[in-house]
Write a protein that holds these residues in place. Structure first.
Motif, PDB file in Angstrom:
ATOM      1  N   GLU A  59      12.946 -41.167 -50.869  1.00 39.76           N
ATOM      2  CA  GLU A  59      13.510 -41.969 -49.993  1.00 39.76           C
ATOM      3  C   GLU A  59      13.121 -42.910 -50.243  1.00 39.76           C
ATOM      4  OE1 GLU A  59      13.557 -39.609 -46.837  1.00 39.76           O
ATOM      5  OE2 GLU A  59      14.845 -37.717 -47.023  1.00 39.76           O
ATOM      6  N   ASN A  60      11.846 -42.905 -50.549  1.00 37.85           N
ATOM      7  CA  ASN A  60      11.304 -44.863 -50.700  1.00 37.85           C
ATOM      8  C   ASN A  60      11.045 -45.536 -51.779  1.00 37.85           C
ATOM      9  OD1 ASN A  60       9.291 -43.215 -51.334  1.00 37.85           O
ATOM     10  ND2 ASN A  60       7.799 -43.015 -50.231  1.00 37.85           N
ATOM     11  N   PHE A  61      12.289 -45.053 -52.627  1.00 34.54           N
ATOM     12  CA  PHE A  61      11.826 -45.795 -53.699  1.00 34.54           C
ATOM     13  C   PHE A  61      13.230 -46.988 -53.682  1.00 34.54           C
ATOM     14  CE2 PHE A  61      12.626 -47.507 -58.345  1.00 34.54           C
ATOM     15  CZ  PHE A  61      11.032 -47.111 -58.798  1.00 34.54           C
ATOM     16  N   TYR A 128      -7.628 -28.760 -57.334  1.00 36.96           N
ATOM     17  CA  TYR A 128      -8.029 -27.560 -56.777  1.00 36.96           C
ATOM     18  C   TYR A 128      -9.949 -27.334 -56.026  1.00 36.96           C
ATOM     19  CZ  TYR A 128      -4.169 -26.175 -59.499  1.00 36.96           C
ATOM     20  OH  TYR A 128      -2.908 -25.627 -60.359  1.00 36.96           O
ATOM     21  N   LEU A 129      -9.681 -26.030 -55.062  1.00 34.56           N
ATOM     22  CA  LEU A 129     -10.794 -26.630 -54.164  1.00 34.56           C
ATOM     23  C   LEU A 129     -12.026 -26.330 -54.843  1.00 34.56           C
ATOM     24  CD1 LEU A 129      -9.083 -23.825 -51.526  1.00 34.56           C
ATOM     25  CD2 LEU A 129      -9.603 -26.521 -51.321  1.00 34.56           C
ATOM     26  N   GLY A 130     -11.451 -25.239 -56.072  1.00 34.17           N
ATOM     27  CA  GLY A 130     -13.150 -24.548 -56.844  1.00 34.17           C
ATOM     28  C   GLY A 130     -13.598 -23.107 -56.722  1.00 34.17           C
ATOM     29  N   GLY A 162      -4.961 -28.497 -46.660  1.00 34.07           N
ATOM     30  CA  GLY A 162      -4.355 -29.456 -46.410  1.00 34.07           C
ATOM     31  C   GLY A 162      -3.635 -30.260 -45.346  1.00 34.07           C
ATOM     32  N   GLY A 163      -3.995 -31.827 -45.598  1.00 32.60           N
ATOM     33  CA  GLY A 163      -3.172 -32.225 -43.677  1.00 32.60           C
ATOM     34  C   GLY A 163      -2.655 -34.155 -43.891  1.00 32.60           C
ATOM     35  N   GLY A 164      -2.827 -33.662 -45.480  1.00 32.25           N
ATOM     36  CA  GLY A 164      -1.903 -35.527 -46.338  1.00 32.25           C
ATOM     37  C   GLY A 164      -0.353 -34.916 -45.625  1.00 32.25           C
ATOM     38  N   ASP A 165      -0.130 -35.847 -46.757  1.00 34.37           N
ATOM     39  CA  ASP A 165       1.672 -36.657 -46.680  1.00 34.37           C
ATOM     40  C   ASP A 165       2.164 -35.450 -47.571  1.00 34.37           C
ATOM     41  OD1 ASP A 165       2.506 -38.216 -44.441  1.00 34.37           O
ATOM     42  OD2 ASP A 165       1.696 -39.730 -46.106  1.00 34.37           O
ATOM     43  N   THR A 166       1.336 -34.457 -48.710  1.00 37.53           N
ATOM     44  CA  THR A 166       1.858 -34.167 -49.362  1.00 37.53           C
ATOM     45  C   THR A 166       1.737 -32.245 -49.361  1.00 37.53           C
ATOM     46  OG1 THR A 166       0.938 -35.574 -51.310  1.00 37.53           O
ATOM     47  CG2 THR A 166       1.148 -32.486 -51.519  1.00 37.53           C
ATOM     48  N   ALA A 167       0.627 -31.688 -48.679  1.00 35.95           N
ATOM     49  CA  ALA A 167       0.236 -30.219 -47.641  1.00 35.95           C
ATOM     50  C   ALA A 167       1.623 -31.280 -46.801  1.00 35.95           C
ATOM     51  CB  ALA A 167      -0.691 -30.393 -46.829  1.00 35.95           C
ATOM     52  N   VAL A 185      -6.294 -26.313 -42.739  1.00 34.90           N
ATOM     53  CA  VAL A 185      -6.906 -28.092 -42.584  1.00 34.90           C
ATOM     54  C   VAL A 185      -7.746 -28.147 -42.121  1.00 34.90           C
ATOM     55  CG1 VAL A 185      -6.010 -30.314 -41.305  1.00 34.90           C
ATOM     56  CG2 VAL A 185      -4.017 -28.760 -41.436  1.00 34.90           C
ATOM     57  N   ARG A 186      -8.680 -28.484 -43.044  1.00 37.16           N
ATOM     58  CA  ARG A 186     -10.143 -28.533 -43.036  1.00 37.16           C
ATOM     59  C   ARG A 186     -10.862 -29.532 -41.496  1.00 37.16           C
ATOM     60  NH1 ARG A 186     -13.540 -31.893 -47.395  1.00 37.16           N
ATOM     61  NH2 ARG A 186     -11.807 -33.412 -47.661  1.00 37.16           N
ATOM     62  N   LYS A 187     -10.169 -30.120 -40.281  1.00 37.66           N
ATOM     63  CA  LYS A 187     -10.397 -31.185 -39.615  1.00 37.66           C
ATOM     64  C   LYS A 187      -9.128 -30.957 -38.502  1.00 37.66           C
ATOM     65  CE  LYS A 187     -12.372 -35.003 -42.255  1.00 37.66           C
ATOM     66  NZ  LYS A 187     -11.847 -35.825 -42.645  1.00 37.66           N
ATOM     67  N   ASP A 188      -9.999 -31.795 -37.714  1.00 43.01           N
ATOM     68  CA  ASP A 188      -9.074 -31.051 -36.233  1.00 43.01           C
ATOM     69  C   ASP A 188      -7.753 -31.796 -35.956  1.00 43.01           C
ATOM     70  OD1 ASP A 188     -10.128 -33.454 -35.590  1.00 43.01           O
ATOM     71  OD2 ASP A 188     -11.263 -32.968 -33.424  1.00 43.01           O
ATOM     72  N   LEU A 190      -3.644 -34.485 -38.530  1.00 43.46           N
ATOM     73  CA  LEU A 190      -2.996 -33.469 -40.486  1.00 43.46           C
ATOM     74  C   LEU A 190      -3.874 -35.640 -40.254  1.00 43.46           C
ATOM     75  CD1 LEU A 190      -0.246 -32.298 -39.406  1.00 43.46           C
ATOM     76  CD2 LEU A 190      -2.590 -31.432 -40.702  1.00 43.46           C
ATOM     77  N   ARG A 191      -3.810 -35.852 -41.419  1.00 42.37           N
ATOM     78  CA  ARG A 191      -4.435 -37.098 -42.159  1.00 42.37           C
ATOM     79  C   ARG A 191      -2.287 -37.609 -42.008  1.00 42.37           C
ATOM     80  NH1 ARG A 191      -7.516 -38.750 -46.944  1.00 42.37           N
ATOM     81  NH2 ARG A 191      -8.798 -37.758 -46.652  1.00 42.37           N
ATOM     82  N   ALA A 192      -1.263 -36.853 -42.596  1.00 42.71           N
ATOM     83  CA  ALA A 192      -0.525 -37.458 -42.711  1.00 42.71           C
ATOM     84  C   ALA A 192       0.372 -38.119 -42.164  1.00 42.71           C
ATOM     85  CB  ALA A 192       0.460 -35.719 -43.100  1.00 42.71           C
ATOM     86  N   ALA A 250      -2.784 -28.102 -51.518  1.00 41.65           N
ATOM     87  CA  ALA A 250      -2.182 -30.236 -51.409  1.00 41.65           C
ATOM     88  C   ALA A 250      -2.952 -30.360 -50.792  1.00 41.65           C
ATOM     89  CB  ALA A 250      -1.150 -29.736 -50.890  1.00 41.65           C
ATOM     90  N   ILE A 251      -4.223 -30.584 -51.813  1.00 43.11           N
ATOM     91  CA  ILE A 251      -5.215 -31.950 -51.440  1.00 43.11           C
ATOM     92  C   ILE A 251      -5.383 -32.988 -51.720  1.00 43.11           C
ATOM     93  CG2 ILE A 251      -6.473 -29.321 -50.238  1.00 43.11           C
ATOM     94  CD1 ILE A 251      -8.796 -29.372 -53.005  1.00 43.11           C
ATOM     95  N   GLY A 252      -4.787 -33.588 -52.690  1.00 42.71           N
ATOM     96  CA  GLY A 252      -4.664 -34.547 -53.504  1.00 42.71           C
ATOM     97  C   GLY A 252      -4.830 -34.630 -54.593  1.00 42.71           C
TER      98      GLY A 252
END
Ligand code: NDP
Length: 321
Positions: A59-61, A128-130, A162-167, A185-188, A190-192, A250-252
């Motif tokens: 939607e943003n192109f 991937y997480l590994g 993941g907690g970003g826009d992709t996730a 989500v590893r933090k408390d 969302l980064r999104a 979805a971690i980048g």
């Protein structure tokens, strides 16, 4: 005694500009170099069209008031490059010698390609997480692309890491198909972006598990669940399991620079370092465009913009030699 190698005859091609990668940066660069009458070859790589072919509506192109499907956008860019006369080749560059000009790239089929200039536009690949279990269950419940694989998990329970826009985007997409979606989500928080967070909040079948990491996956017949830990390393640490059939990463992304064999300067996260003003890299005649050199913006429109800049930098470079 001379040794004779049998096998397929190897072709040697020559070009003034080799463009490596077929995302918005690569195709835009090809449109510009071709229109500038610079003999160019674009090598598409494993996934023609790049990351946007794995997304839904964009939607943003700018230029698409109602948004556009990612695949369609990339098909349009490819077709536009072809329409102006671009030479597009399928294949993967396995290695490249940047020690002197012309640079010599080797394709997966063994052919070599000599190029006076190179534009690296190879983008980035999902991280991937590994965990060993990610390999164990690859294609059997583990995926890094909800829009590619979500369909297989209709009416089932899945998790997105993941907690970003992709996730958030993937979780919302999966929530339309699946019975329930966990977000791990590893933090408390969302980064999104706020807009994406709102979409997640609006879905009743998405449950966000904050402060949570994945320890492993289990299942006799593909993924049947995940072992998780909450508040890892604190006195509140708690191990628990969730029953899921799909585990979506979805971690980048990690920039695709391995084939360069350390010949270009990279930053601490593996992104190609470019000059502040131009797209020039640490090797004269080599330019970088798109996500492979963009740790900050990573947007399709920004990638297309740097593809244009790299092509103009190539034009100037070739005019000066
Ligand atoms: P981000 O880097 O923004 O987010 C990655 C997420 O994964 C973070 O929540 C991060 O956690 C988490 N993470 C990273 N490593 C681990 C790990 N080892 N274990 C657990 N969690 C982990 O990547 P995205 O792919 O989401 O986004 C990339 C860029 O693309 C961003 O600029 C984004 O805004 C943009 N984008 C825009 C979209 C749109 O506008 N429609 C759609 C998708 C992406 P933590 O926060 O703790 O670091």
């Amino acid at each position: 005694m001379p040794r004779f190698h049998r096998g397929p005859k190897r072709k040697n091609m020559k070009t003034n500009c080799l463009i490596i990668g077929s995302g918005p940066a690569g195709y835009t660069a090809a449109i510009y170099t071709t229109r500038a009458n610079i003999k160019s070859v674009l090598v598409e790589g494993l996934q023609a069209g790049g990351q946007l072919t794995q997304t839904t509506t964009i939607e943003n192109f700018p230029g698409f008031p109602n948004g556009i499907d990612g695949n369609e956008l990339m098909q349009n860019m490819r077709q536009q490059a072809i329409n102006v006369g671009a030479n597009i080749r399928s294949g993967v560059i396995k290695s490249i010698d940047l020690s002197k000009r012309p640079f010599v790239a080797t394709l997966d089929g063994g052919e070599t390609l000599e190029a006076e200039t190179v534009i690296v536009a190879t983008g980035a690949s999902a991280k991937y997480l590994g965990l060993d279990d990610e390999k164990k269950y690859a294609g059997q419940g583990v995926s890094a692309c909800a829009t590619c694989d979500g369909f297989f998990y209709r009416k089932r329970v899945v998790a997105v890491v993941g907690g970003g826009d992709t996730a958030c985007e993937e979780a919302v997409y999966l929530s339309n198909l699946c019975k329930k979606v966990y977000m791990i989500v590893r933090k408390d928080y969302l980064r999104a972006s706020a807009a994406m967070q709102k979409r997640v909040e609006e879905r009743e079948n998405i449950e966000v598990l904050y402060n949570t990491n994945t320890v492993g996956l289990f299942g006799d017949n593909g993924v049947e669940g995940a072992h998780l830990v909450r508040f890892k390393g604190t006195d509140k640490e708690e191990l628990f399991d969730i029953d899921i059939h799909g585990f979506f990463l979805a971690i980048g992304h990690r920039p695709n620079t391995e084939f360069l064999g350390g010949q270009l300067a990279l930053d601490e996260n593996g992104y190609i370092v470019t000059d502040h003003v131009t797209t020039a890299t640490s090797v004269e005649g080599v330019f970088a465009a798109g996500d492979v050199a963009d740790p900050r913006y990573r947007q399709a429109v920004a990638a297309a913009g740097t593809g244009c800049r790299a092509a103009l930098d190539v034009e100037k470079f070739l005019a000066a030699i």
